[in-house]
Design an enzyme around this catalytic site. Structure first.
Site, PDB file in Angstrom:
ATOM      1  N   GLY A   1       2.781  -5.710   7.183  1.00  0.00           N
ATOM      2  CA  GLY A   1       1.873  -6.497   6.214  1.00  0.00           C
ATOM      3  C   GLY A   1       0.903  -7.128   6.790  1.00  0.00           C
ATOM      4  O   GLY A   1       0.429  -6.478   8.276  1.00  0.00           O
TER       5      GLY A   1
ATOM      6  N   GLU B   1       4.372  -4.931  12.133  1.00  0.00           N
ATOM      7  CA  GLU B   1       3.459  -3.730  11.919  1.00  0.00           C
ATOM      8  C   GLU B   1       2.240  -4.505  11.051  1.00  0.00           C
ATOM      9  O   GLU B   1       2.444  -4.513  10.136  1.00  0.00           O
ATOM     10  CB  GLU B   1       4.220  -2.576  11.224  1.00  0.00           C
ATOM     11  CG  GLU B   1       5.126  -1.833  12.025  1.00  0.00           C
ATOM     12  CD  GLU B   1       4.639  -1.044  13.189  1.00  0.00           C
ATOM     13  OE1 GLU B   1       3.307  -0.851  13.231  1.00  0.00           O
ATOM     14  OE2 GLU B   1       5.469  -0.631  14.011  1.00  0.00           O
TER      15      GLU B   1
ATOM     16  N   CYS C   1      -3.380   0.816   7.010  1.00  0.00           N
ATOM     17  CA  CYS C   1      -3.619  -0.041   8.233  1.00  0.00           C
ATOM     18  C   CYS C   1      -4.406   0.830   9.080  1.00  0.00           C
ATOM     19  O   CYS C   1      -4.913   0.361   9.942  1.00  0.00           O
ATOM     20  CB  CYS C   1      -2.033  -0.105   8.626  1.00  0.00           C
ATOM     21  SG  CYS C   1      -0.972   1.212   8.810  1.00  0.00           S
TER      22      CYS C   1
ATOM     23  N   ASN D   1       0.778  -1.277   0.013  1.00  0.00           N
ATOM     24  CA  ASN D   1       0.130   0.117   0.039  1.00  0.00           C
ATOM     25  C   ASN D   1       0.852   1.362  -0.012  1.00  0.00           C
ATOM     26  O   ASN D   1       0.489   2.245  -0.692  1.00  0.00           O
ATOM     27  CB  ASN D   1      -1.156  -0.045   0.952  1.00  0.00           C
ATOM     28  CG  ASN D   1      -0.481  -0.035   2.255  1.00  0.00           C
ATOM     29  OD1 ASN D   1       0.649  -0.587   2.791  1.00  0.00           O
ATOM     30  ND2 ASN D   1      -1.269   0.268   3.461  1.00  0.00           N
TER      31      ASN D   1
ATOM     32  N   LYS E   1      12.701  -6.426   1.093  1.00  0.00           N
ATOM     33  CA  LYS E   1      11.868  -7.296   0.054  1.00  0.00           C
ATOM     34  C   LYS E   1      10.410  -6.693  -0.073  1.00  0.00           C
ATOM     35  O   LYS E   1       9.712  -7.038   0.705  1.00  0.00           O
ATOM     36  CB  LYS E   1      11.795  -8.828   0.323  1.00  0.00           C
ATOM     37  CG  LYS E   1      11.300  -9.719  -0.690  1.00  0.00           C
ATOM     38  CD  LYS E   1      10.274 -10.889  -0.354  1.00  0.00           C
ATOM     39  CE  LYS E   1       8.794 -10.559  -0.096  1.00  0.00           C
ATOM     40  NZ  LYS E   1       7.872 -10.006  -1.322  1.00  0.00           N
TER      41      LYS E   1
ATOM     42  N   GLU F   1     -10.385  -6.720   9.865  1.00  0.00           N
ATOM     43  CA  GLU F   1      -9.905  -5.995   8.791  1.00  0.00           C
ATOM     44  C   GLU F   1     -10.355  -5.886   7.469  1.00  0.00           C
ATOM     45  O   GLU F   1     -10.074  -7.164   6.992  1.00  0.00           O
ATOM     46  CB  GLU F   1      -8.246  -5.652   8.812  1.00  0.00           C
ATOM     47  CG  GLU F   1      -7.771  -4.695   7.968  1.00  0.00           C
ATOM     48  CD  GLU F   1      -6.460  -4.653   8.057  1.00  0.00           C
ATOM     49  OE1 GLU F   1      -5.679  -5.816   7.630  1.00  0.00           O
ATOM     50  OE2 GLU F   1      -5.602  -3.652   8.207  1.00  0.00           O
TER      51      GLU F   1
HETATM   52  P1  NAD Z   1       1.096  -9.408   2.931  1.00  0.00           P
HETATM   53  O1  NAD Z   1       1.371  -9.810   4.482  1.00  0.00           O
HETATM   54  O2  NAD Z   1       0.274 -10.374   2.118  1.00  0.00           O
HETATM   55  O3  NAD Z   1       2.454  -8.991   2.639  1.00  0.00           O
HETATM   56  C1  NAD Z   1       3.483  -8.226   3.129  1.00  0.00           C
HETATM   57  C2  NAD Z   1       4.931  -8.605   2.799  1.00  0.00           C
HETATM   58  O4  NAD Z   1       4.894  -9.795   3.203  1.00  0.00           O
HETATM   59  C3  NAD Z   1       4.849  -8.909   1.111  1.00  0.00           C
HETATM   60  O5  NAD Z   1       6.078  -8.463   0.916  1.00  0.00           O
HETATM   61  C4  NAD Z   1       4.971 -10.371   1.188  1.00  0.00           C
HETATM   62  O6  NAD Z   1       5.537 -11.103   0.234  1.00  0.00           O
HETATM   63  C5  NAD Z   1       5.519 -10.723   2.420  1.00  0.00           C
HETATM   64  N1  NAD Z   1       5.424 -11.957   2.915  1.00  0.00           N
HETATM   65  C6  NAD Z   1       4.307 -12.815   2.992  1.00  0.00           C
HETATM   66  N2  NAD Z   1       4.330 -13.985   3.515  1.00  0.00           N
HETATM   67  C7  NAD Z   1       5.645 -14.153   3.932  1.00  0.00           C
HETATM   68  C8  NAD Z   1       6.780 -15.082   4.501  1.00  0.00           C
HETATM   69  N3  NAD Z   1       6.082 -16.247   4.937  1.00  0.00           N
HETATM   70  N4  NAD Z   1       7.887 -14.812   4.795  1.00  0.00           N
HETATM   71  C9  NAD Z   1       8.387 -13.358   4.272  1.00  0.00           C
HETATM   72  N5  NAD Z   1       7.601 -12.656   3.631  1.00  0.00           N
HETATM   73  C10 NAD Z   1       6.378 -12.687   3.404  1.00  0.00           C
HETATM   74  O7  NAD Z   1       0.517  -7.889   3.444  1.00  0.00           O
HETATM   75  P2  NAD Z   1      -0.286  -7.186   2.336  1.00  0.00           P
HETATM   76  O8  NAD Z   1      -1.499  -7.711   1.693  1.00  0.00           O
HETATM   77  O9  NAD Z   1       0.928  -6.635   1.212  1.00  0.00           O
HETATM   78  O10 NAD Z   1      -0.564  -5.569   2.932  1.00  0.00           O
HETATM   79  C11 NAD Z   1      -1.636  -5.362   3.579  1.00  0.00           C
HETATM   80  C12 NAD Z   1      -1.680  -5.569   5.147  1.00  0.00           C
HETATM   81  O11 NAD Z   1      -0.441  -4.662   5.769  1.00  0.00           O
HETATM   82  C13 NAD Z   1      -2.872  -5.116   5.784  1.00  0.00           C
HETATM   83  O12 NAD Z   1      -3.143  -6.053   6.749  1.00  0.00           O
HETATM   84  C14 NAD Z   1      -2.413  -3.603   6.405  1.00  0.00           C
HETATM   85  O13 NAD Z   1      -3.175  -3.387   7.620  1.00  0.00           O
HETATM   86  C15 NAD Z   1      -0.868  -3.989   6.684  1.00  0.00           C
HETATM   87  N6  NAD Z   1      -0.343  -2.583   6.952  1.00  0.00           N
HETATM   88  C16 NAD Z   1       0.144  -2.298   8.242  1.00  0.00           C
HETATM   89  C17 NAD Z   1       0.777  -1.205   8.413  1.00  0.00           C
HETATM   90  C18 NAD Z   1       1.335  -0.879   9.714  1.00  0.00           C
HETATM   91  O14 NAD Z   1       2.102  -0.018   9.936  1.00  0.00           O
HETATM   92  N7  NAD Z   1       0.748  -1.412  10.737  1.00  0.00           N
HETATM   93  C19 NAD Z   1       1.087  -0.303   7.276  1.00  0.00           C
HETATM   94  C20 NAD Z   1       0.527  -0.834   6.081  1.00  0.00           C
HETATM   95  C21 NAD Z   1      -0.045  -2.044   5.952  1.00  0.00           C
END
Ligand code: NAD
Length: 490
Positions: A231, A253, A287, A155, A178, A386
């Site tokens: 994520g 986060e 988020c 995002n 990454k 969420e």
């Molecule tokens: P996601 O968890 O699907 O992916 C995030 C990252 O994690 C990607 O780069 C993905 O390739 C990696 N990833 C996934 N599985 C992994 C593993 N097993 N090992 C290593 N890396 C792995 O999240 P998304 O859909 O890209 O983002 C949306 C989410 O992020 C929402 O839940 C949002 O609330 C959260 N978010 C949190 C914050 C915060 O600061 N708290 C900020 C922005 C987004």
């Protein structure tokens, strides 16, 4: 159709393809055009990146730099970010489909993170505890952790990477970034600036690919020191488990279901603006989205109809067009998930006051109308999980105690908004709200100067603020005897 652009990863200062030669395609969420290919890194690429980051961590070129010189590199990078802010913003929009005005404003602020942490690099001081023993000098030193793996979501790729990379480099760590498989190219474009700023090869490495492939190997690699993850919950849990096997330090986060609480004495128009921006900015894909509107019953009907009126007028369209107010949803998976959530809510008894439907456009971009749901209670699924989309639920409350109970009745705890003109109430509520950030008569403000993170399922640890550098350092306790003779032990 024009030829696809091809991207490389940045490992050890070199632009490289994946060892396997595999690539994957990347798509512009608005035009739906597949416009570039990106290396599909695998475990062997993770190993290469860790080796490069480890070598850089141990090199004179990096460890030999004084903290002031490290800080100066970060400052130089900040200048280059300012120079490239427009092209970086466009790269972000091409990747995640968010509005250019929004990404431009993020990119205009991005350099601030690198300047702030560049300035902190040489302000990390040790300590000398005042021991009772006069024959000892005890020093507490702070040393960089080592190789830090930074994993980011789609995002806000570059801003969220800055929360991690800037303090990690200020601390003297080396980094592997990454980015999400949906938004790889802006990070790869950004990688070029580290070279130009003069960072030694291998200090910042940028690898691309899928979480369960290169990501899983990176976070469990024995030669790294820390994983800094932003994520979703499933990804966060997988990362936490992967890193646990090697006992790595982890910060997470994650998501939220943040309450935006409006009292009857609030400045009405301000609260409307705060609630609208709180949920519908970035099409709800943030988020901190204020996805639960808690509104005092005495003004609930008037407030919701005023909100709905404004929502009906929002202009959906091309994110590059400054007139656009609502951009598409970034991915097909996200699009389906949001529509499913709206259906769950309706089947649980919610009513759609406005929106609730997909909107077709010529380009095939995936739009969902900004949606307001009433008839929601806090125990419904739509109020607990969420959605990460443009969906606001409305939950009325009668008094302060009830507002607080509903607000805190969540497994998350990332943020909360509060709209009231009663100062004492604001202070009372602020003290009792369980959230990492509380905004009073404002929403969505973040800064490199202030800690950011969540309670409960919203994650572990905090980013930003002075304390962030220490998150990438390890204390070392040194005992120096000043005694003339070492006493006989037996
Ligand atoms: P996601 O968890 O699907 O992916 C995030 C990252 O994690 C990607 O780069 C993905 O390739 C990696 N990833 C996934 N599985 C992994 C593993 N097993 N090992 C290593 N890396 C792995 O999240 P998304 O859909 O890209 O983002 C949306 C989410 O992020 C929402 O839940 C949002 O609330 C959260 N978010 C949190 C914050 C915060 O600061 N708290 C900020 C922005 C987004």
């Amino acid at each position: 159709m024009s030829a696809l652009a091809t991207y490389s990863m940045l490992i050890g200062g070199k632009d490289v393809p994946a060892c396997s030669g595999a690539t994957f395609e990347t798509q512009n969420p608005y035009t739906r055009e597949v416009w570039a290919t990106v290396p599909r890194g695998g475990p062997e690429d993770a190993d290469r990146a860790v080796a490069a980051a480890r070598a850089a961590f141990e090199s004179d070129a990096w460890r030999g730099l004084t903290a002031t010189k490290r800080g100066a590199l970060l400052m130089r990078l900040a200048d280059l970010i300012d120079r490239e802010a427009v092209s970086l913003a466009k790269a972000e929009v091409r990747d995640n489909g968010k509005r250019l005005v929004e990404m431009q404003s993020q990119m205009n602020r991005l350099s601030g993170w690198y300047r702030y942490f560049g300035g902190l690099a040489d302000k990390v001081e040790g300590r000398i505890p005042p021991h009772d023993n006069p024959d000892v000098l005890n020093l507490i030193l702070h040393e960089p952790l080592g190789v830090v793996v930074c994993v980011t979501p789609w995002n806000s790729p570059l801003l969220l990477a800055a929360y991690k990379i800037a303090p990690a480099l200020a601390a003297g760590c080396t980094v592997i970034l990454k980015p999400s498989e949906y938004t790889s190219t802006s990070s790869l474009e950004f990688g070029r600036l580290f070279k130009e700023a003069g960072f030694p090869d291998g200090v910042v490495n940028i690898v691309t690919g899928f979480g369960n492939e290169i990501g899983a190997r990176l976070v469990s690699h024995p030669d790294i020191a820390k994983v800094s993850f932003t994520g979703g919950e499933a990804g966060g849990l997988a990362v936490y488990q992967g890193a646990a096997g090697a006992l790595h330090d982890v910060s997470l986060e994650l998501g939220g279901k943040s309450p935006n609480i409006v009292f009857e004495d609030a400045e009405f128009e301000n609260a409307i603006n705060g609630v609208l921006g709180g949920i519908f900015a970035a099409t709800g894909q943030t988020c901190v989205a204020g996805s639960r509107l808690l509104v005092q019953s005495s003004i609930a009907d008037r407030f919701v109809s005023a909100l709905a009126e404004r929502v009906r007028d929002l202009v959906m369209g091309d994110p590059m067009d400054p007139a656009t107010q609502v951009a598409p949803v970034a991915t097909e998976a996200q699009f389906r998930k949001i529509l499913d959530w709206i259906e769950f809510a309706k089947s649980d008894g919610a009513t759609c006051v406005v929106g609730g439907q997909p909107r077709e456009v010529e380009s095939g971009a995936l739009f969902i109308e900004p949606t307001i749901l009433t008839g929601v209670t806090n125990d419904m699924r739509i109020a607990r999980e969420e959605v990460f989309g443009p969906v606001l639920v409305v939950i009325p409350f009668d008094d302060e105690a009830e507002a607080l109970r509903i607000a805190n009745d969540t497994s998350y705890g990332l943020a909360a908004g509060l709209w009231t003109n009663d100062l004492t109430r604001a202070v009372r509520m602020t003290r009792k709200l369980r959230a990492g950030t509380v905004w009073v008569n404002t929403y969505r403000q973040v800064s490199f100067m202030s800690p950011f993170g969540g309670f409960g399922r919203s994650g572990i640890g905090r980013e930003n603020g002075i304390a962030a550098v220490a998150e990438f350092m390890e204390p070392k306790c040194v005992w120096i005897s000043t005694a003339q003779a070492v006493p006989r032990p037996f």
